[in-house]
Design an enzyme around this catalytic site. Structure first.
Site, PDB file in Angstrom:
ATOM      1  N   TYR A 136     -40.896  13.434 -31.971  1.00 26.55           N
ATOM      2  CA  TYR A 136     -39.696  12.720 -32.394  1.00 26.55           C
ATOM      3  C   TYR A 136     -38.786  12.459 -31.195  1.00 26.55           C
ATOM      4  O   TYR A 136     -38.313  11.330 -31.003  1.00 26.55           O
ATOM      5  CB  TYR A 136     -38.964  13.528 -33.468  1.00 26.55           C
ATOM      6  CG  TYR A 136     -37.757  12.829 -34.036  1.00 26.55           C
ATOM      7  CD1 TYR A 136     -37.902  11.745 -34.891  1.00 26.55           C
ATOM      8  CD2 TYR A 136     -36.474  13.270 -33.747  1.00 26.55           C
ATOM      9  CE1 TYR A 136     -36.801  11.110 -35.430  1.00 26.55           C
ATOM     10  CE2 TYR A 136     -35.360  12.643 -34.283  1.00 26.55           C
ATOM     11  CZ  TYR A 136     -35.528  11.562 -35.134  1.00 26.55           C
ATOM     12  OH  TYR A 136     -34.432  10.936 -35.663  1.00 26.55           O
ATOM     13  N   LYS A 145     -37.794   8.751 -29.820  1.00 25.95           N
ATOM     14  CA  LYS A 145     -36.411   8.288 -29.798  1.00 25.95           C
ATOM     15  C   LYS A 145     -35.929   8.037 -28.369  1.00 25.95           C
ATOM     16  O   LYS A 145     -35.106   7.151 -28.128  1.00 25.95           O
ATOM     17  CB  LYS A 145     -35.504   9.270 -30.545  1.00 25.95           C
ATOM     18  CG  LYS A 145     -35.805   9.329 -32.048  1.00 25.95           C
ATOM     19  CD  LYS A 145     -35.682   7.956 -32.699  1.00 25.95           C
ATOM     20  CE  LYS A 145     -35.872   7.984 -34.198  1.00 25.95           C
ATOM     21  NZ  LYS A 145     -35.526   6.713 -34.853  1.00 25.95           N
ATOM     22  N   THR A 177     -28.091  13.209 -44.907  1.00 20.76           N
ATOM     23  CA  THR A 177     -29.055  12.393 -45.634  1.00 20.76           C
ATOM     24  C   THR A 177     -30.158  13.306 -46.173  1.00 20.76           C
ATOM     25  O   THR A 177     -30.299  14.447 -45.721  1.00 20.76           O
ATOM     26  CB  THR A 177     -29.718  11.344 -44.714  1.00 20.76           C
ATOM     27  OG1 THR A 177     -30.470  12.044 -43.704  1.00 20.76           O
ATOM     28  CG2 THR A 177     -28.689  10.421 -44.075  1.00 20.76           C
ATOM     29  N   PRO A 178     -30.974  12.824 -47.101  1.00 20.93           N
ATOM     30  CA  PRO A 178     -32.121  13.625 -47.546  1.00 20.93           C
ATOM     31  C   PRO A 178     -33.057  13.996 -46.387  1.00 20.93           C
ATOM     32  O   PRO A 178     -33.617  15.090 -46.370  1.00 20.93           O
ATOM     33  CB  PRO A 178     -32.820  12.713 -48.561  1.00 20.93           C
ATOM     34  CG  PRO A 178     -31.711  11.860 -49.104  1.00 20.93           C
ATOM     35  CD  PRO A 178     -30.807  11.604 -47.912  1.00 20.93           C
TER      36      PRO A 178
END
Length: 179
Positions: free
Chosen positions: A70, A74, A107-108
């Protein structure tokens, strides 16, 4: 205008991650952003110009244990945004390209990351799944960001008020990448 906002991740250490999982994260996050810009920038330029905003993450500015793929994806979005901003500037096509780097946004997906990180032993200080509680210890200003606040930053970047903003990386992370 184009806003690239797709993303996926997983919490696992580098040595346990499969190459397939790494490639899947890179395909969604990096290739998706690349393809969006490749196909939309010429259309935006032909319409007289505009803005591209690529949603990255604070993980594109600093490493996070258990999130190697990740972070790499990013960070790639961050640098791709800068490179395309310079390409567009060189073409004088009136297209601006910037990246936004949210931190903890309630957020979820954040709730899942907190839970996964805690289960994987990477949750240092993230014993609760409530973002507001996590933010008290993980975010210097002590509160989680909202999706509305991220949206307001994007709205600014696509506005005429940001006419001279291109190639910028804008953290919206409550100070998480400040030090």
């Amino acid at each position: 205008m184009l806003v690239n906002c797709a993303g996926t991740s997983m919490v696992t250490d580098t040595f346990s991650m499969s190459l397939e999982d790494f490639r899947r994260i890179m395909a969604v996050n990096v290739e998706g952003t690349f393809l969006g810009m490749k196909h939309a920038v010429p259309i935006i330029a032909n319409s007289g110009g505009g803005s591209v905003v690529n949603i990255s993450s604070m993980a594109g500015l600093k490493g996070i244990a258990g999130m190697t793929a990740y972070c790499a994806s990013k960070g790639a979005i961050r640098m791709m945004s800068k490179a395309v901003a310079l390409e567009c500037a060189g073409m004088r096509n009136n297209v601006r390209v910037n990246s936004v780097h949210p931190g903890f946004v309630d957020t979820p997906a954040l709730r899942k990351h907190i839970d996964d990180a805690t289960k994987a032993g990477h949750g240092r200080g993230l014993e609760t799944i409530e973002p507001d509680e996590v933010a008290k210890t993980a975010v210097p200003i002590g509160v989680a960001c909202t999706s509305e606040e991220v949206g307001e930053m994007v709205a600014y970047l696509v506005s005429n008020g940001a006419r001279h903003v291109t190639g910028a990386e804008i953290p919206i992370d409550g100070g998480m990448t400040a030090g």
